[in-house]
Scaffold this active site. Structure first.
Site, PDB file in Angstrom:
ATOM      1  N   ASP A  52      49.672  21.914 -25.968  1.00 25.89           N
ATOM      2  CA  ASP A  52      49.923  21.849 -24.535  1.00 25.89           C
ATOM      3  C   ASP A  52      48.981  22.800 -23.803  1.00 25.89           C
ATOM      4  O   ASP A  52      49.222  24.003 -23.730  1.00 25.89           O
ATOM      5  CB  ASP A  52      51.385  22.215 -24.259  1.00 25.89           C
ATOM      6  CG  ASP A  52      51.697  22.215 -22.760  1.00 25.89           C
ATOM      7  OD1 ASP A  52      50.804  21.832 -21.967  1.00 25.89           O
ATOM      8  OD2 ASP A  52      52.818  22.595 -22.399  1.00 25.89           O
ATOM      9  N   GLU A 130      26.624  45.029 -29.901  1.00 25.20           N
ATOM     10  CA  GLU A 130      27.075  46.288 -30.526  1.00 25.20           C
ATOM     11  C   GLU A 130      28.449  46.621 -29.969  1.00 25.20           C
ATOM     12  O   GLU A 130      28.561  47.102 -28.846  1.00 25.20           O
ATOM     13  CB  GLU A 130      26.120  47.428 -30.180  1.00 25.20           C
ATOM     14  CG  GLU A 130      24.668  47.190 -30.516  1.00 25.20           C
ATOM     15  CD  GLU A 130      23.785  48.250 -29.860  1.00 25.20           C
ATOM     16  OE1 GLU A 130      24.059  49.445 -29.980  1.00 25.20           O
ATOM     17  OE2 GLU A 130      22.819  47.855 -29.187  1.00 25.20           O
ATOM     18  N   GLU A 132      31.787  48.703 -29.565  1.00 27.95           N
ATOM     19  CA  GLU A 132      32.378  50.029 -29.749  1.00 27.95           C
ATOM     20  C   GLU A 132      33.887  49.915 -29.553  1.00 27.95           C
ATOM     21  O   GLU A 132      34.363  49.052 -28.821  1.00 27.95           O
ATOM     22  CB  GLU A 132      31.780  51.012 -28.740  1.00 27.95           C
ATOM     23  CG  GLU A 132      30.282  51.231 -28.975  1.00 27.95           C
ATOM     24  CD  GLU A 132      29.585  52.024 -27.884  1.00 27.95           C
ATOM     25  OE1 GLU A 132      28.568  52.655 -28.210  1.00 27.95           O
ATOM     26  OE2 GLU A 132      30.046  52.002 -26.723  1.00 27.95           O
ATOM     27  N   GLU A 186      31.025  57.169 -33.145  1.00 29.59           N
ATOM     28  CA  GLU A 186      30.359  57.175 -31.845  1.00 29.59           C
ATOM     29  C   GLU A 186      30.570  58.513 -31.138  1.00 29.59           C
ATOM     30  O   GLU A 186      31.198  59.420 -31.682  1.00 29.59           O
ATOM     31  CB  GLU A 186      30.854  56.012 -30.971  1.00 29.59           C
ATOM     32  CG  GLU A 186      29.865  54.840 -30.874  1.00 29.59           C
ATOM     33  CD  GLU A 186      28.501  55.226 -30.304  1.00 29.59           C
ATOM     34  OE1 GLU A 186      28.390  56.300 -29.671  1.00 29.59           O
ATOM     35  OE2 GLU A 186      27.530  54.470 -30.498  1.00 29.59           O
ATOM     36  N   GLU A 193      31.393  52.562 -33.955  1.00 30.40           N
ATOM     37  CA  GLU A 193      30.592  51.354 -33.741  1.00 30.40           C
ATOM     38  C   GLU A 193      30.248  50.759 -35.103  1.00 30.40           C
ATOM     39  O   GLU A 193      29.936  51.487 -36.046  1.00 30.40           O
ATOM     40  CB  GLU A 193      29.297  51.704 -32.984  1.00 30.40           C
ATOM     41  CG  GLU A 193      28.356  50.512 -32.820  1.00 30.40           C
ATOM     42  CD  GLU A 193      27.125  50.837 -31.953  1.00 30.40           C
ATOM     43  OE1 GLU A 193      27.272  51.520 -30.924  1.00 30.40           O
ATOM     44  OE2 GLU A 193      26.022  50.399 -32.332  1.00 30.40           O
ATOM     45  N   HIS A 242      26.810  46.499 -25.872  1.00 32.47           N
ATOM     46  CA  HIS A 242      25.411  46.193 -25.559  1.00 32.47           C
ATOM     47  C   HIS A 242      25.089  44.836 -26.156  1.00 32.47           C
ATOM     48  O   HIS A 242      25.509  44.535 -27.266  1.00 32.47           O
ATOM     49  CB  HIS A 242      24.463  47.225 -26.195  1.00 32.47           C
ATOM     50  CG  HIS A 242      24.652  48.617 -25.670  1.00 32.47           C
ATOM     51  ND1 HIS A 242      24.114  49.718 -26.280  1.00 32.47           N
ATOM     52  CD2 HIS A 242      25.321  49.067 -24.580  1.00 32.47           C
ATOM     53  CE1 HIS A 242      24.429  50.802 -25.582  1.00 32.47           C
ATOM     54  NE2 HIS A 242      25.173  50.436 -24.552  1.00 32.47           N
ATOM     55  N   ARG A 313      17.223  55.036 -22.148  1.00 30.15           N
ATOM     56  CA  ARG A 313      18.584  54.521 -22.217  1.00 30.15           C
ATOM     57  C   ARG A 313      19.377  54.662 -20.917  1.00 30.15           C
ATOM     58  O   ARG A 313      20.587  54.455 -20.898  1.00 30.15           O
ATOM     59  CB  ARG A 313      19.338  55.178 -23.375  1.00 30.15           C
ATOM     60  CG  ARG A 313      18.897  54.656 -24.730  1.00 30.15           C
ATOM     61  CD  ARG A 313      19.572  55.382 -25.880  1.00 30.15           C
ATOM     62  NE  ARG A 313      18.848  55.096 -27.132  1.00 30.15           N
ATOM     63  CZ  ARG A 313      19.299  54.293 -28.089  1.00 30.15           C
ATOM     64  NH1 ARG A 313      20.466  53.686 -27.979  1.00 30.15           N
ATOM     65  NH2 ARG A 313      18.589  54.083 -29.183  1.00 30.15           N
ATOM     66  N   GLU A 330      17.739  44.696 -24.460  1.00 32.83           N
ATOM     67  CA  GLU A 330      19.126  45.129 -24.625  1.00 32.83           C
ATOM     68  C   GLU A 330      19.771  45.232 -23.257  1.00 32.83           C
ATOM     69  O   GLU A 330      19.331  46.035 -22.426  1.00 32.83           O
ATOM     70  CB  GLU A 330      19.164  46.488 -25.333  1.00 32.83           C
ATOM     71  CG  GLU A 330      20.561  47.028 -25.527  1.00 32.83           C
ATOM     72  CD  GLU A 330      20.572  48.470 -26.041  1.00 32.83           C
ATOM     73  OE1 GLU A 330      19.774  49.304 -25.559  1.00 32.83           O
ATOM     74  OE2 GLU A 330      21.386  48.759 -26.926  1.00 32.83           O
ATOM     75  N   ARG A 332      22.916  46.409 -21.168  1.00 36.20           N
ATOM     76  CA  ARG A 332      23.846  47.482 -21.538  1.00 36.20           C
ATOM     77  C   ARG A 332      25.153  47.523 -20.757  1.00 36.20           C
ATOM     78  O   ARG A 332      26.008  48.360 -21.017  1.00 36.20           O
ATOM     79  CB  ARG A 332      23.118  48.826 -21.406  1.00 36.20           C
ATOM     80  CG  ARG A 332      21.974  48.958 -22.396  1.00 36.20           C
ATOM     81  CD  ARG A 332      21.060  50.138 -22.083  1.00 36.20           C
ATOM     82  NE  ARG A 332      21.702  51.434 -22.210  1.00 36.20           N
ATOM     83  CZ  ARG A 332      21.859  52.093 -23.362  1.00 36.20           C
ATOM     84  NH1 ARG A 332      21.416  51.569 -24.482  1.00 36.20           N
ATOM     85  NH2 ARG A 332      22.446  53.264 -23.392  1.00 36.20           N
TER      86      ARG A 332
HETATM   87  P1  ADP Z   1      20.928  50.661 -30.721  1.00 36.19           P
HETATM   88  O1  ADP Z   1      19.652  51.324 -31.068  1.00 36.19           O
HETATM   89  O2  ADP Z   1      20.960  50.232 -29.290  1.00 36.19           O
HETATM   90  O3  ADP Z   1      22.144  51.491 -31.113  1.00 36.19           O
HETATM   91  P2  ADP Z   1      21.725  48.908 -32.906  1.00 36.19           P
HETATM   92  O4  ADP Z   1      20.840  49.177 -34.056  1.00 36.19           O
HETATM   93  O5  ADP Z   1      23.086  49.521 -32.936  1.00 36.19           O
HETATM   94  O6  ADP Z   1      20.940  49.293 -31.562  1.00 36.19           O
HETATM   95  O7  ADP Z   1      21.936  47.323 -32.714  1.00 36.19           O
HETATM   96  C1  ADP Z   1      20.849  46.451 -32.593  1.00 36.19           C
HETATM   97  C2  ADP Z   1      21.334  45.012 -32.582  1.00 36.19           C
HETATM   98  O8  ADP Z   1      20.224  44.183 -32.225  1.00 36.19           O
HETATM   99  C3  ADP Z   1      21.819  44.505 -33.933  1.00 36.19           C
HETATM  100  O9  ADP Z   1      22.955  43.688 -33.771  1.00 36.19           O
HETATM  101  C4  ADP Z   1      20.609  43.679 -34.426  1.00 36.19           C
HETATM  102  O10 ADP Z   1      20.953  42.647 -35.352  1.00 36.19           O
HETATM  103  C5  ADP Z   1      20.144  43.092 -33.121  1.00 36.19           C
HETATM  104  N1  ADP Z   1      18.779  42.542 -33.156  1.00 36.19           N
HETATM  105  C6  ADP Z   1      17.740  42.899 -33.922  1.00 36.19           C
HETATM  106  N2  ADP Z   1      16.670  42.096 -33.704  1.00 36.19           N
HETATM  107  C7  ADP Z   1      17.055  41.193 -32.766  1.00 36.19           C
HETATM  108  C8  ADP Z   1      16.423  40.080 -32.129  1.00 36.19           C
HETATM  109  N3  ADP Z   1      15.166  39.746 -32.391  1.00 36.19           N
HETATM  110  N4  ADP Z   1      17.141  39.385 -31.219  1.00 36.19           N
HETATM  111  C9  ADP Z   1      18.413  39.723 -30.922  1.00 36.19           C
HETATM  112  N5  ADP Z   1      19.058  40.743 -31.489  1.00 36.19           N
HETATM  113  C10 ADP Z   1      18.397  41.477 -32.408  1.00 36.19           C
HETATM  114 MG    MG Z   2      22.584  49.855 -27.996  1.00 31.74          MG
HETATM  115 MG    MG Z   3      26.802  52.688 -29.339  1.00 24.82          MG
HETATM  116 MG    MG Z   4      24.114  50.889 -31.483  1.00 23.92          MG
HETATM  117 MG    MG Z   5      22.997  51.540 -34.412  1.00 21.49          MG
END
Ligand code: ADP
Ligand code: MG
Ligand code: MG
Ligand code: MG
Ligand code: MG
Length: 441
Positions: A52, A130, A132, A186, A193, A242, A313, A330, A332
């Site tokens: 439903d 990412e 958190e 974190e 995270e 992010h 950042r 990225e 954010r």
């Molecule tokens: P940060 O440095 O912001 O903490 P993280 O290492 O925690 O970044 O996370 C990076 C994310 O980006 C991961 O989920 C990773 O798989 C993803 N990632 C890496 N390469 C690519 C891509 N080409 N396109 C989209 N996402 C990607």
């Molecule tokens: Mg990040």
């Molecule tokens: Mg983080």
């Molecule tokens: Mg991260």
């Molecule tokens: Mg990381």
């Protein structure tokens, strides 16, 4: 890997599965679930299961309430924590109308439509979120906001008390076909995270939903409460999600151009420009709660200003240093309380709009925007994100592109829910007001 009906039946027999949970996500991003005994699986796979729709938030359409759950067999997975009690599996479902058409307000369908549009332009979107979250103590079975530990960023035992829990979440997610890249404490007390590898937008949105309920389930087994609430403690960092994004064209990363400035392609710049253009309206989807906006304030690593940058950042959009296959942007501001299907759909539609209309993202802001004075920001034309859900609803209402992307039904319902959320909040008298005014005014 499960690809068809026969694979599902075989997996059910091999693993002695007794129950199957059919799952889908409502407009607000809440997982809905109906469990069927294994005797019903043939029927579920061939003709679907009726439900439903009028009782689901945002689906309401009294005249068309008999909707059908159509299992997407590729999402079949055995829930690892149930193994010794007789296997339980889950399958994520698409939603169909009585006449067999796709239900226009099914978030998965909304996302698939935009993915198709990208495909027609030769692109496919990769998304890496990412997430958190906080782990809080429970007292008498009730969640508190007392953090489970007093660890900070990248801390480990004995200050970090959650190593085993994070590891347990990682192992469980791995059983569910996640490719985990890292997990860490974190910045805030009790905050964590866990990162998993990016994938196509639909698989990743499914994964976000799975990630959240796996995390909650494992935390519960340890007597803790896991929450994805964006800002549970006023004076600590909030929890974001992010969203890392790139477009593939065939085998190539369409965001990478070794010969261009910063080694990012013109396509990247246009994509960023589209996202920046629509971000105030997107916020209503990516930051859907009153509480979401308490995270988006200066001082806690969350974005406030609508800018893009290199590795800095403090920007809304950052371009991480990695290039080649890993070239990505990225975004954010999204937080983990959002509906990931609708959020990715909105971001992708905005990015494609930027590409189609060859938009320009303007100057890169490679310095800490938070250190500028208000005059300097005005001078440089730096705009800010909406500061309440009410404000972002007003932007979403006017955004024709997102209205088309979401469809009128979802667009209307998101606005209705956002405004109801705001009204419920602004018509309360909060503790803060009592503390501040009762004795002095
Ligand atoms: P940060 O440095 O912001 O903490 P993280 O290492 O925690 O970044 O996370 C990076 C994310 O980006 C991961 O989920 C990773 O798989 C993803 N990632 C890496 N390469 C690519 C891509 N080409 N396109 C989209 N996402 C990607
Ligand atoms: Mg990040
Ligand atoms: Mg983080
Ligand atoms: Mg991260
Ligand atoms: Mg990381």
């Amino acid at each position: 890997i499960i690809c068809n009906k026969e694979d599902v039946i075989k997996a059910i027999e091999t693993h002695n599965v007794k129950f199957i949970r059919l799952q889908f996500t409502d407009i607000q991003g809440v997982v809905k679930d109906v469990e069927i005994p294994v005797t019903q699986i043939e029927k579920a796979l061939s003709s679907g299961i009726y439900f439903d729709g009028s009782s689901i938030e945002g689906f309401v359409r009294i005249d068309e309430s008999d909707m059908t759950l159509k299992p997407d067999v590729r999402t079949f997975a055995i829930l690892p924590w149930s193994k010794d009690k007789g296997g339980v599996a889950r399958i994520i479902c698409d939603i169909e109308m009585p006449d067999g058409r796709h239900f226009e307000a099914d978030p998965r369908y909304v996302l698939k439509k935009v993915m198709k549009e990208a495909e027609d332009m030769g692109f496919s979107l990769n998304v890496g979120p990412e997430l958190e979250f906080f782990l809080f103590e429970k007292v008498d079975g009730k969640a508190t906001t007392t953090p489970h530990d007093y660890g900070r960023y990248f801390e480990f035992a004995p200050t970090d008390l959650a190593e085993d829990i994070r590891r347990d979440i990682v192992l469980t997610l791995t059983d569910l076909n996640f490719d985990i890249e890292a997990s860490h404490h974190e910045v805030a007390f009790g905050q964590h995270e866990i990162d998993f590898k990016y994938g196509d937008a639909l698989t990743t949105a499914d994964n976000v939903m799975t990630f959240k309920y796996v995390t909650r389930t494992i935390a519960k087994l340890y007597g803790l409460h896991a929450t994805f609430m964006p800002k549970p403690i006023a004076v600590e960092n909030g929890s974001g999600m992010h969203v890392n994004l790139s477009l593939s064209k065939g085998d190539e990363n369409a965001f990478y151009d070794p010969n261009a400035e910063m080694a990012i392609s013109e396509t990247t710049r246009q994509f960023i420009a589209g996202v920046l253009k629509h971000i105030k309206a997107i916020s209503c989807i990516s930051n859907p709660l009153v509480n979401s906006y308490k995270r988006l304030i200066p001082g806690y690593e969350a974005p406030v200003y609508i800018t893009w940058s290199g590795a800095n950042r403090s920007s809304l959009i950052r371009i991480p240093t990695a290039r080649g296959k890993s070239t990505r942007v990225e975004l954010r501001n999204p937080d983990p309380s959002c509906n990931p299907y609708l959020t990715f759909a909105a971001i992708l539609a905005a990015g494609l709009d930027g590409i189609k209309n060859k938009m320009d993202p303007g100057k890169i802001m490679d310095y800490n925007v938070f250190e500028l004075t208000k005059e300097e920001r005005v001078e440089r034309g730096i705009d800010t994100l909406p500061s309440t859900i009410s404000e972002s609803a007003d932007y979403l209402e006017k955004d024709e592109l997102l209205k088309n992307t979401l469809g009128v039904h979802v667009h209307d319902n998101i606005l209705r829910l956002a405004r109801a959320e705001w009204d419920a909040y602004r018509t309360q008298v909060h503790d803060w007001e009592i503390q501040r005014y009762l004795n002095t005014i």
